[in-house]
Design a protein around this motif. Sequence first.
Motif, PDB file in Angstrom:
ATOM      1  N   GLN A   1       0.800  -1.230   0.000  1.00 39.08           N
ATOM      2  CA  GLN A   1       0.000   0.000   0.000  1.00 39.08           C
ATOM      3  C   GLN A   1       0.832   1.280   0.000  1.00 39.08           C
TER       4      GLN A   1
ATOM      5  N   VAL B   1       2.824   5.280   3.530  1.00 37.97           N
ATOM      6  CA  VAL B   1       1.938   4.162   3.788  1.00 37.97           C
ATOM      7  C   VAL B   1       0.943   4.657   4.830  1.00 37.97           C
ATOM      8  N   CYS B   2      -0.340   4.507   4.552  1.00 40.61           N
ATOM      9  CA  CYS B   2      -1.390   4.994   5.446  1.00 40.61           C
ATOM     10  C   CYS B   2      -1.156   6.461   5.821  1.00 40.61           C
ATOM     11  N   HIS B   3      -0.823   7.258   4.862  1.00 42.34           N
ATOM     12  CA  HIS B   3      -0.635   8.708   5.020  1.00 42.34           C
ATOM     13  C   HIS B   3       0.569   9.087   5.873  1.00 42.34           C
ATOM     14  N   LYS B   4       1.461   8.142   6.139  1.00 40.91           N
ATOM     15  CA  LYS B   4       2.666   8.419   6.920  1.00 40.91           C
ATOM     16  C   LYS B   4       3.891   8.218   6.022  1.00 40.91           C
TER      17      LYS B   4
ATOM     18  N   LEU C   1       1.731   2.722  13.398  1.00 40.22           N
ATOM     19  CA  LEU C   1       0.381   3.060  12.957  1.00 40.22           C
ATOM     20  C   LEU C   1      -0.616   2.768  14.071  1.00 40.22           C
TER      21      LEU C   1
ATOM     22  N   GLU D   1      -5.390   0.858  11.667  1.00 40.43           N
ATOM     23  CA  GLU D   1      -4.706   1.086  10.387  1.00 40.43           C
ATOM     24  C   GLU D   1      -3.752  -0.070  10.076  1.00 40.43           C
ATOM     25  N   ARG D   2      -2.998  -0.498  11.075  1.00 42.51           N
ATOM     26  CA  ARG D   2      -2.054  -1.596  10.881  1.00 42.51           C
ATOM     27  C   ARG D   2      -2.790  -2.893  10.558  1.00 42.51           C
TER      28      ARG D   2
ATOM     29  N   ARG E   1      -5.708  -3.228   9.104  1.00 41.66           N
ATOM     30  CA  ARG E   1      -6.249  -3.113   7.743  1.00 41.66           C
ATOM     31  C   ARG E   1      -5.125  -3.298   6.721  1.00 41.66           C
ATOM     32  N   LEU E   2      -3.972  -2.717   7.006  1.00 46.01           N
ATOM     33  CA  LEU E   2      -2.825  -2.843   6.110  1.00 46.01           C
ATOM     34  C   LEU E   2      -2.384  -4.292   5.993  1.00 46.01           C
TER      35      LEU E   2
END
Length: 119
Positions: free
Chosen positions: A15, A31-34, A107, A111-112, A114-115
């Motif tokens: 992702q 990744v996840c906006h980070k 995260l 979020e983690r 889901r990733l």
Amino acid sequence: MDFSSAQKYLLSKNQAVQTFPQDPNVGVYKVCHKMFATLTSGVAFARINLKCDPDLALELRAQYDAVQPGYQMNKKHWNTVIFDGSISDEEIYEMIDHSYNLIVSNLLDHERERLLKNG
């Protein structure tokens, strides 16, 4: 390591997304906006900024001249790696993995999860 190889590897991370928010020569990888990396072209040697454990960051800087405190980043937590051929591709891949994993480990739980579920 060259720019294209690094870019391909960064985008292979689960992702990972690439944006160019300020400069077309500086890709920002998240990744996840980070953010876990920036990759710069258009300079004598391409370079990458990577998040790093502070103790490991110091070790890598002592080991390699091409690893420097993070350019325009928090110098305690980021390294800049210059692609001048002095560091093996495998070592740079490990540095990328380390940066990505540091971000993923910090995260939020949902979020983690889901990733990892989508990975």
